[in-house]
Design a protein around this motif. Structure first.
Motif, PDB file in Angstrom:
ATOM      1  N   LYS A 114      24.049  25.900  -7.750  1.00  0.00           N
ATOM      2  CA  LYS A 114      24.939  24.811  -7.356  1.00  0.00           C
ATOM      3  C   LYS A 114      26.230  24.822  -8.174  1.00  0.00           C
ATOM      4  O   LYS A 114      27.318  24.741  -7.619  1.00  0.00           O
ATOM      5  CB  LYS A 114      24.204  23.484  -7.573  1.00  0.00           C
ATOM      6  CG  LYS A 114      24.613  22.410  -6.607  1.00  0.00           C
ATOM      7  CD  LYS A 114      23.529  21.331  -6.594  1.00  0.00           C
ATOM      8  CE  LYS A 114      24.013  20.056  -5.951  1.00  0.00           C
ATOM      9  NZ  LYS A 114      23.060  18.962  -6.182  1.00  0.00           N
ATOM     10  N   HIS A 115      26.097  24.893  -9.470  1.00  0.00           N
ATOM     11  CA  HIS A 115      27.277  24.841 -10.322  1.00  0.00           C
ATOM     12  C   HIS A 115      27.219  25.947 -11.362  1.00  0.00           C
ATOM     13  O   HIS A 115      26.209  26.107 -12.036  1.00  0.00           O
ATOM     14  CB  HIS A 115      27.348  23.520 -11.088  1.00  0.00           C
ATOM     15  CG  HIS A 115      27.343  22.308 -10.213  1.00  0.00           C
ATOM     16  ND1 HIS A 115      28.342  22.046  -9.304  1.00  0.00           N
ATOM     17  CD2 HIS A 115      26.461  21.289 -10.103  1.00  0.00           C
ATOM     18  CE1 HIS A 115      28.076  20.914  -8.680  1.00  0.00           C
ATOM     19  NE2 HIS A 115      26.926  20.437  -9.144  1.00  0.00           N
ATOM     20  N   VAL A 116      28.311  26.657 -11.498  1.00  0.00           N
ATOM     21  CA  VAL A 116      28.419  27.626 -12.591  1.00  0.00           C
ATOM     22  C   VAL A 116      29.457  27.088 -13.574  1.00  0.00           C
ATOM     23  O   VAL A 116      30.591  26.815 -13.200  1.00  0.00           O
ATOM     24  CB  VAL A 116      28.851  29.013 -12.094  1.00  0.00           C
ATOM     25  CG1 VAL A 116      28.923  30.003 -13.253  1.00  0.00           C
ATOM     26  CG2 VAL A 116      27.898  29.518 -11.016  1.00  0.00           C
ATOM     27  N   ILE A 117      29.024  26.908 -14.801  1.00  0.00           N
ATOM     28  CA  ILE A 117      29.926  26.379 -15.829  1.00  0.00           C
ATOM     29  C   ILE A 117      30.206  27.482 -16.846  1.00  0.00           C
ATOM     30  O   ILE A 117      29.272  28.070 -17.402  1.00  0.00           O
ATOM     31  CB  ILE A 117      29.288  25.184 -16.563  1.00  0.00           C
ATOM     32  CG1 ILE A 117      28.903  24.088 -15.567  1.00  0.00           C
ATOM     33  CG2 ILE A 117      30.241  24.640 -17.629  1.00  0.00           C
ATOM     34  CD1 ILE A 117      28.063  22.981 -16.188  1.00  0.00           C
ATOM     35  N   ALA A 118      31.465  27.752 -17.061  1.00  0.00           N
ATOM     36  CA  ALA A 118      31.821  28.742 -18.081  1.00  0.00           C
ATOM     37  C   ALA A 118      31.979  28.040 -19.423  1.00  0.00           C
ATOM     38  O   ALA A 118      32.589  26.981 -19.505  1.00  0.00           O
ATOM     39  CB  ALA A 118      33.127  29.431 -17.700  1.00  0.00           C
ATOM     40  N   VAL A 119      31.390  28.622 -20.454  1.00  0.00           N
ATOM     41  CA  VAL A 119      31.631  28.127 -21.808  1.00  0.00           C
ATOM     42  C   VAL A 119      32.509  29.173 -22.491  1.00  0.00           C
ATOM     43  O   VAL A 119      32.110  30.317 -22.638  1.00  0.00           O
ATOM     44  CB  VAL A 119      30.314  27.939 -22.592  1.00  0.00           C
ATOM     45  CG1 VAL A 119      30.597  27.510 -24.029  1.00  0.00           C
ATOM     46  CG2 VAL A 119      29.434  26.912 -21.892  1.00  0.00           C
TER      47      VAL A 119
END
Ligand SMILES: Nc1ncnc2c1ncn2[C@@H]1O[C@H](COP(=O)(O)OP(=O)(O)OP(=O)(O)O)[C@@H](O)[C@H]1O
Ligand SMILES: [Mg+2]
Length: 320
Positions: free
Chosen positions: A92-97
């Protein structure tokens, strides 16, 4: 196509061909027509590209006219990535750190945030994109080797309820063979670029990016650059996390602002993004990472755990 390779995407060192923007080139009796497609909200981007590309094409011997047409899509809202990025099915969501600077705590933040998100009843995977110094395998205390399926896909490692992938699972002395073949080139040489962050935003549709910084000016400058980069490719910056914000001495409970104070807050204001949290320098946090269990999974009472839980809650609200 060769001439178009000299046309840079505004603000980047990458060219429009390697970004995959060129859809077709038609040449008819010295008249060149080029069709481009790109996703941006910034009208200056297509204008600049059109101008640069037409100029470059007209300079070719034998070209009588050059016309560049650009299909402009609005970037998908909330799931940015301006240039040719794909969604991952089932995710659903890809979050880059990210950070603009090494050693500020990206891996620590990514690991603890992943565990904190998992504890909010979310299924979470953590992909360590640091191919030069992968530390997620160490921070999760496993050197298990991922299996490959018959379709040549890699099955992630499961640890503490999370799915993990890190180059650290593949790189060791005992079995270098697993690194042969297309995987190496895919992982270490993204086509046409040396810039890993850019390749990631180009490959995967990101829900947003979190920038990790420490409070002092030299780190903030680089955090700003990282934020600008994501902004340029239409990836929303979900917020800053200030790491190593302060230190509370275990002996007298006194607070020390080792890297100064207020830096993260000022920078977040300047970038107009939320300051998602402030993580203190904490001995137990470092020890837990070295032991192979992020502190959030280990110590419910730790103030660091509380801060990561708060950040996870905020993200859950931002990205329902
Ligand atoms: N809040 C913290 N308190 C104590 N130690 C920390 C904290 N954050 C990170 N560290 C420690 O600092 C070191 C660097 O952190 P980390 O590896 O997470 O940074 P990084 O940004 O991923 O570095 P790199 O750029 O090398 O990948 C690690 O030893 C980590 O355990
Ligand atoms: Mg790291």
């Amino acid at each position: 196509m060769n001439v178009l390779k000299s046309v840079k995407y505004p603000g980047f060192t990458r060219d429009i061909v390697s970004f995959g923007l060129v859809k077709s080139v038609n040449i008819d009796n010295g008249e060149v027509k080029v069709q481009l497609a790109l996703a941006t909200n910034d009208p200056n981007v297509p204008a600049t590209i059109k101008n640069d590309a037409e100029k470059a094409l007209r300079a070719i011997d034998g070209v009588r006219s050059a016309k560049v047409l650009i299909d402009i899509h609005a970037p998908p809202t909330g799931a940015g990535a301006g240039v040719g990025a794909a969604r991952i099915p089932g995710i659903k969501h890809v979050i880059a750190v990210a950070s603009g600077k090494g050693g500020v705590g990206k891996s620590t933040v990514a690991a603890n945030l992943a565990v904190a998100l998992e504890q909010t009843d979310t299924r979470v995977g953590l992909c360590d994109c640091d191919i030069y110094g992968p530390s997620i395998s160490l921070m999760f205390g496993t050197r298990e080797r991922p299996m490959a399926t018959e379709e040549n896909k890699i099955v992630p490692i499961e640890q503490y309820g999370l799915r993990l992938m890190s180059m650290g699972f593949l790189l060791d002395d005992t079995s270098p063979a697993i690194l042969r073949g297309p995987m190496v080139t895919r992982y270490t040489q993204p086509p046409g670029t040396g810039d890993i962050q850019l390749t990631i935003v180009q490959t995967v549709a990101l829900a947003g990016a979190i920038i990790v910084t420490t409070p002092q000016e030299v780190a903030l400058i680089d955090a700003r650059k990282a934020a600008t980069m994501f902004d340029k490719v239409n990836v929303p910056v979900l917020g800053l996390i200030e790491n190593m914000s302060y230190f509370v001495s275990p002996s007298d409970g006194k607070r020390y602002d080792i890297f100064g104070s207020g830096g993260g807050e000022r920078e977040a204001k300047r970038l107009r993004v939320p300051l998602l949290g402030q993580i203190p320098i904490d001995i137990a946090t470092r020890e837990a990472s070295d032991r192979g269990m992020p502190i959030v999974g280990e110590d419910r009472q730790s103030p660091v755990t509380a801060e990561f839980k708060k950040i996870a809650e905020t993200l859950r609200k931002t990205l329902p």
